[in-house]
Design an enzyme around this catalytic site. Structure first.
Site, PDB file in Angstrom:
ATOM      1  N   HIS A   1      22.751   3.381  36.243  1.00 21.63           N
ATOM      2  CA  HIS A   1      22.520   1.939  36.332  1.00 21.63           C
ATOM      3  C   HIS A   1      22.844   1.404  37.723  1.00 21.63           C
ATOM      4  O   HIS A   1      22.164   0.516  38.241  1.00 21.63           O
ATOM      5  CB  HIS A   1      23.357   1.210  35.278  1.00 21.63           C
ATOM      6  CG  HIS A   1      22.757   1.258  33.916  1.00 21.63           C
ATOM      7  ND1 HIS A   1      23.496   1.195  32.765  1.00 21.63           N
ATOM      8  CD2 HIS A   1      21.471   1.364  33.518  1.00 21.63           C
ATOM      9  CE1 HIS A   1      22.691   1.264  31.716  1.00 21.63           C
ATOM     10  NE2 HIS A   1      21.471   1.367  32.153  1.00 21.63           N
TER      11      HIS A   1
ATOM     12  N   GLU B   1       3.889  14.439  31.910  1.00 21.93           N
ATOM     13  CA  GLU B   1       5.343  14.561  32.055  1.00 21.93           C
ATOM     14  C   GLU B   1       5.824  15.957  31.707  1.00 21.93           C
ATOM     15  O   GLU B   1       6.946  16.341  32.046  1.00 21.93           O
ATOM     16  CB  GLU B   1       6.047  13.567  31.124  1.00 21.93           C
ATOM     17  CG  GLU B   1       5.660  12.121  31.346  1.00 21.93           C
ATOM     18  CD  GLU B   1       6.029  11.249  30.169  1.00 21.93           C
ATOM     19  OE1 GLU B   1       7.021  10.510  30.267  1.00 21.93           O
ATOM     20  OE2 GLU B   1       5.316  11.315  29.143  1.00 21.93           O
TER      21      GLU B   1
ATOM     22  N   ASP C   1      10.427  12.498  34.318  1.00 22.07           N
ATOM     23  CA  ASP C   1      10.459  13.526  33.273  1.00 22.07           C
ATOM     24  C   ASP C   1       9.826  14.822  33.739  1.00 22.07           C
ATOM     25  O   ASP C   1      10.308  15.915  33.410  1.00 22.07           O
ATOM     26  CB  ASP C   1       9.755  13.024  32.008  1.00 22.07           C
ATOM     27  CG  ASP C   1      10.699  12.266  31.083  1.00 22.07           C
ATOM     28  OD1 ASP C   1      11.872  12.666  30.982  1.00 22.07           O
ATOM     29  OD2 ASP C   1      10.278  11.274  30.467  1.00 22.07           O
TER      30      ASP C   1
ATOM     31  N   CYS D   1       3.528   6.856  38.151  1.00 28.96           N
ATOM     32  CA  CYS D   1       4.312   5.667  37.788  1.00 28.96           C
ATOM     33  C   CYS D   1       5.804   5.965  37.721  1.00 28.96           C
ATOM     34  O   CYS D   1       6.583   5.143  37.268  1.00 28.96           O
ATOM     35  CB  CYS D   1       3.836   5.087  36.455  1.00 28.96           C
ATOM     36  SG  CYS D   1       4.002   6.216  35.045  1.00 28.96           S
TER      37      CYS D   1
END
Length: 576
Positions: free
Chosen positions: A203, A430, A454, A501
């Site tokens: 975060h 992914e 991923d 993305c």
């Protein structure tokens, strides 16, 4: 922020000319800054010999009031925060309202444990469970411990942990930063963040990128820095230099001015120097984020993460609720492209209303499109809502599925998309298997979108939340670039678009490599678009292809990046 950074370079400390003492870690972004170290105060700990509650009811009431007070404080901070920070704070506030956590504290107090110690022990028990789950859940440990520290401070009647008041350009240094700490940063004075823990997808890193703050995480020895030390922080190099000399200060100032100039360096559609169009799109989660992004100079949305509508719900959103949300996003962007990803849940993003069986390795289990085999109505309802929202707004969204591994999965999803009258269906790349068999999968769908986060973790067999393995999680890894190249070649061969993305798209240098690999669109946080637009405008397609070839020929991520830095326009390197 860039003007503050420049001011920091010129006004902080003295030109010592002494030999630099360097620390290193994992950089987030490309910025740099000079400032004075301000360390986050350590949290208050429960008394070592805290006595058992004399009056259990009074102690229980005090603890409950402390839980409620912390939850309220976090919600208030969320209300005034940047959308990205607000979403994290809202999720953190839910931890302070967890009835299971409070019940565990109460049980411990009944057994004779003091209230502050009971809070500490209960939270550590929950943290152990989260760490064992890995992935996203393990990442929440920092947030949960921050909630604990704030509750303990309330129980003991002392100030909550936080940063002191700042009066000059400052570099915040901490073991780690919780969302509540990041939300209260004084952006008039904070010019960089350095943490000893964390990772490139923590975060702290995500919020720092959103705020365009230079950040270096996993810095061994960060806490040896002292309040008042003057340091230069270089996110691109992942370095911290004590007592920077004047030459380094001048370099930081030049880079700050160049980065500031990006905001006025160009606008409009993304194009290479020789005029090849590369769409520059926004990644969005909440509807409100999309509406804000629509006001930015972007060509549309490359990733609308619809799971944000689902993750905090006790029940699945109705078709009507989804129509309303999707319509707001489609209307905000009008004729611009919007790529909407169907529900990517399971594994590290569990749904209360669609539980999965306990899995030994959730990242390799039932998630994304695989959830639809167990809960097919979720996808059926979502596609119905997307189709109805498109009809009501007169728009033509592109729809894609996450976690596709086989031709059969791609074909089945595409059939469901077209059955709803939606004209454009695609899949995420992914899983390495999907990239390797791209030439077969592209025959069944209208486009690919590569999720580099991923794809990197699966290609390198490395948990994307494992900060200590950050080197392996670097999307510059040549093996990852090979997989992207396979997908790009498949798209070019079929004459169909292939976008990226994942977070790799916002790295301007890597964006040039991706274009050289056949990528036709790049999607990122809106504040990353100017730097990528700038880099594209100064590089032609042939140069992008040469950079891609050099990066793929490298032996590791660091040498791949170095090879590209040697080829790029020096003006681009300075500005980004």
């Amino acid at each position: 922020m860039t003007s503050t950074t420049a001011k920091a370079a010129n006004s902080t400390g003295s030109d010592s000319g002494s030999a630099a003492a360097d620390l290193s870690g994992v950089g987030v972004g490309r910025g740099s800054a000079v400032g004075t170290v301000v360390k986050l105060a350590p949290p208050v700990r429960p008394p070592a010999d805290e006595a058992a509650p004399e009056n259990l009811d009074e102690s229980a009431s005090l603890v409950k009031q402390s839980f409620d007070a912390v939850a309220t404080e976090l919600r208030v901070k969320a209300a005034g925060a940047d959308p990205t920070v607000a979403a994290v704070l809202e999720a953190t506030s839910l931890m302070a309202q967890d009835p299971g956590l409070y019940a565990d504290v109460e049980r411990r107090m009944k057994a004779g444990t003091g209230p502050a110690t009971a809070v500490d022990q209960a939270v550590e028990g929950f943290c152990t469970v989260l760490e064992s789950m890995g992935g996203y859940m393990a990442e929440r440990v920092t947030d949960l411990r921050d909630v604990r520290d704030r509750i303990v401070a309330h129980v003991l009647g002392v100030p909550a942990p936080g940063l002191p008041t700042m009066t000059e350009p400052s570099v915040v240094v901490a073991a780690d930063l919780a969302p509540a700490d990041t939300a209260t940063l004084d952006l008039d004075h904070v010019v960089a963040i350095v943490t000893e823990l964390g990772g490139p997808t923590s975060h702290t890193a995500i919020i720092a990128a959103q705020l365009d703050l230079p950040c270096v995480v996993r810095v061994s020895g960060a806490l040896t820095l002292s309040d008042g030390d003057v340091v230069a922080v270089d996110a691109a190099a992942g370095s911290i230099t004590r007592d920077p000399d004047q030459a380094l200060r001048d370099e930081v100032t030049a880079r700050a001015h160049a980065r500031a100039a990006l905001k006025t360096a160009g606008s409009g559609p993304g194009r290479t120097k020789d005029g090849v169009g590369i769409q520059l799109l926004a990644n969005v989660g909440k509807v409100e984020d999309a509406e804000r992004a629509a006001k930015e100079d972007v060509e549309g949305v490359g990733l609308f993460r619809t799971e944000v509508l689902f993750l905090d719900s006790a029940t699945a959103p109705s078709v009507e609720q989804q129509i309303k949300a999707y319509s707001r996003v489609f209307s905000a962007f009008g004729d611009r492209k919007v790529v909407i990803r169907t529900l990517d849940a399971g594994a590290d993003k569990p749904l209360a209303f669609a539980p999965s069986d306990e899995e030994e390795n959730p990242a390799l289990g039932v998630r994304g499109l695989r959830m639809d085999k167990k809960y097919p109505q979720l996808l059926a309802d979502q596609l119905e809502a997307i189709a109805q929202a498109a009809k009501e707004t007169g728009t033509k969204p592109w729809v894609m599925a996450p976690m596709v591994s086989t031709v059969h999965e791609a074909e089945s999803f595409e059939a469901q998309v077209k059955a709803q009258g939606l004209p454009v269906g695609g899949i995420m790349i992914e899983v390495p298997a999907a990239a390797l068999r791209g030439r077969h999968l592209i025959e069944k769908v209208d486009f690919f979108s590569i999720g580099t986060n991923d794809l990197t973790q699966y290609a390198m067999a490395t948990d994307r939340m494992a900060g200590e393995l950050a080197e392996l999680l670097d999307p510059w890894q040549p093996a990852v670039l090979d997989l992207i190249a396979y997908a790009g070649e498949a798209g070019q061969g079929a004459g169909k678009p292939v976008g990226v993305c994942g977070e790799a798209a916002r790295d301007p240098l890597l964006a040039l490599v991706l274009v050289g690999l056949g990528i036709t669109s790049l999607s990122m946080a809106p504040n990353g678009v100017p730097a990528v637009r700038f880099a594209l405008a100064r590089t032609d397609l042939a140069e992008c292809q040469a950079m891609a070839a050099a990066a793929r020929d490298a032996v590791d991520a660091a040498s791949a990046r170095a090879a590209v830095e040697a080829l790029v326009d020096p003006e681009v390197l300075l500005a980004i």
